[in-house]
Motif scaffolding. Sequence first.
Motif, PDB file in Angstrom:
ATOM      1  N   LYS A  23       1.180  -0.901   0.260  1.00  0.00           N
ATOM      2  CA  LYS A  23       0.073  -0.002   0.235  1.00  0.00           C
ATOM      3  C   LYS A  23       1.324   1.410   0.426  1.00  0.00           C
ATOM      4  O   LYS A  23       0.575   1.701  -0.651  1.00  0.00           O
ATOM      5  CB  LYS A  23      -1.310   0.238   0.717  1.00  0.00           C
ATOM      6  N   ALA A  61      -5.244   7.849   7.775  1.00  0.00           N
ATOM      7  CA  ALA A  61      -5.179   5.997   7.936  1.00  0.00           C
ATOM      8  C   ALA A  61      -6.238   5.524   8.977  1.00  0.00           C
ATOM      9  O   ALA A  61      -6.913   4.433   8.359  1.00  0.00           O
ATOM     10  CB  ALA A  61      -4.457   6.179   9.489  1.00  0.00           C
ATOM     11  N   ARG A  81      -1.282   4.278   1.727  1.00  0.00           N
ATOM     12  CA  ARG A  81      -1.098   4.541   2.861  1.00  0.00           C
ATOM     13  C   ARG A  81      -0.105   5.775   2.934  1.00  0.00           C
ATOM     14  O   ARG A  81       0.936   5.782   2.092  1.00  0.00           O
ATOM     15  CB  ARG A  81      -0.928   3.296   3.371  1.00  0.00           C
TER      16      ARG A  81
END
Length: 410
Positions: free
Chosen positions: A40, A348, A46
């Motif tokens: 990710k 997140a 991310r």
Amino acid sequence: MTDGSDESSGARIASYRKLAGYTQREFAEHAHLSLGSVRKVERGERLPTYGFLHTAARTLAVSVEELTGQPYRGQCRADERVHAPVAAIRTVARAYDLPSACRTGSRPLEEIAADVGAATRHRAAARYTRLGLALPALLEELTAAVHRLDGEEKRRAAKLLASCYYMAHCLAYRLGYADLASLLEDRQRWAAELSGDALSVALARWSRAGGFQAAREYGAGLRLLADARNELAEQVGAAPSPTAVTLLGSLRLREVTLASRARNEQATAHHLEQAERLAGQVHGGADRVHYHLTFGPVNTAVHEVAAQVELRHPEIAAGKARALRLPPSLPRTRRGHHHIDAARAFLAAGDREAALAALQQAREVAPQQTRYHPMAREAVRVLAGQYRKVGQDVRALAAWMGSAAAGAGR
């Protein structure tokens, strides 16, 4: 591989990983990272934590700055003005111990102290360009004074010099010059010890702990901070002054940061509890600034948000960020840094709108800090990657940072 500042940290990690001969699975196993996280981050889906970046850098035998692309320069004239004083700061720091015969005279300390005060205000407001312009001459002039003066005047000059080295260290660190930041840590310690001022020495040790933090040597950094805190507590006694409380509390907050990046939940909770106890001693319950450091209930809460992100509790971090209200009296550097950490928490936790709003707040409060902060830049890239069609607000923020994400999603 390219080293352009418009490349994401994930793309750089992937490039260095391939150069090292690792597959994603092999890299994850060697670095003790989850394969899903590696995939990710490399895809830009991310935002990496500081712990992830440091682990990746150590495994790939590169610096964190190589993964983040720092220093960010060469994109426009304003960028070059920010970086221009770095060479002069490096020159002064390198020649710190040359004899006074090699130096020009200096003004009276009262005049120099007034200019140090102005530089202090620039640092607190994250005005990097103006701070950088002021520092080389102040460092040179105060170094000359330290070599020329004796007794109390020499100690006073050394205290001012230690303060300027602290500000230079902050600038070098924020702009991504890790080697210079390390050199300036040592120069700050030298000047602080000459000053004979226990609080200046404590501040120098606080700065040095940042070097261990940057190197991911958390155990050594925590030992240094504990020694500094215990020594200062012994020197100031059972009834510390408000200034001493600020230094003691700030040492605790840096322990919170190191413990959380080491992912030590128990130590993080302990240091937070002790910081909250010290924050209860702050007069009037409002955060205070002494020796460049901010301490009180709000900055303690700010550190807890960042700690929860590093401990991988994004929902807790996001909840605390939503509930926290920052007073205008909190220095802009602290407010800007919190908004960046809040954006990390919101990303997140999957709240992209809140992340975008936090980054916009960071830009409004501390524009230069936000523009040159690797996590802020990376957060914009992740936002651009997560939106199927990037909105104008994201493109505008990315364009302002000089990011390739500005054209994403069109």
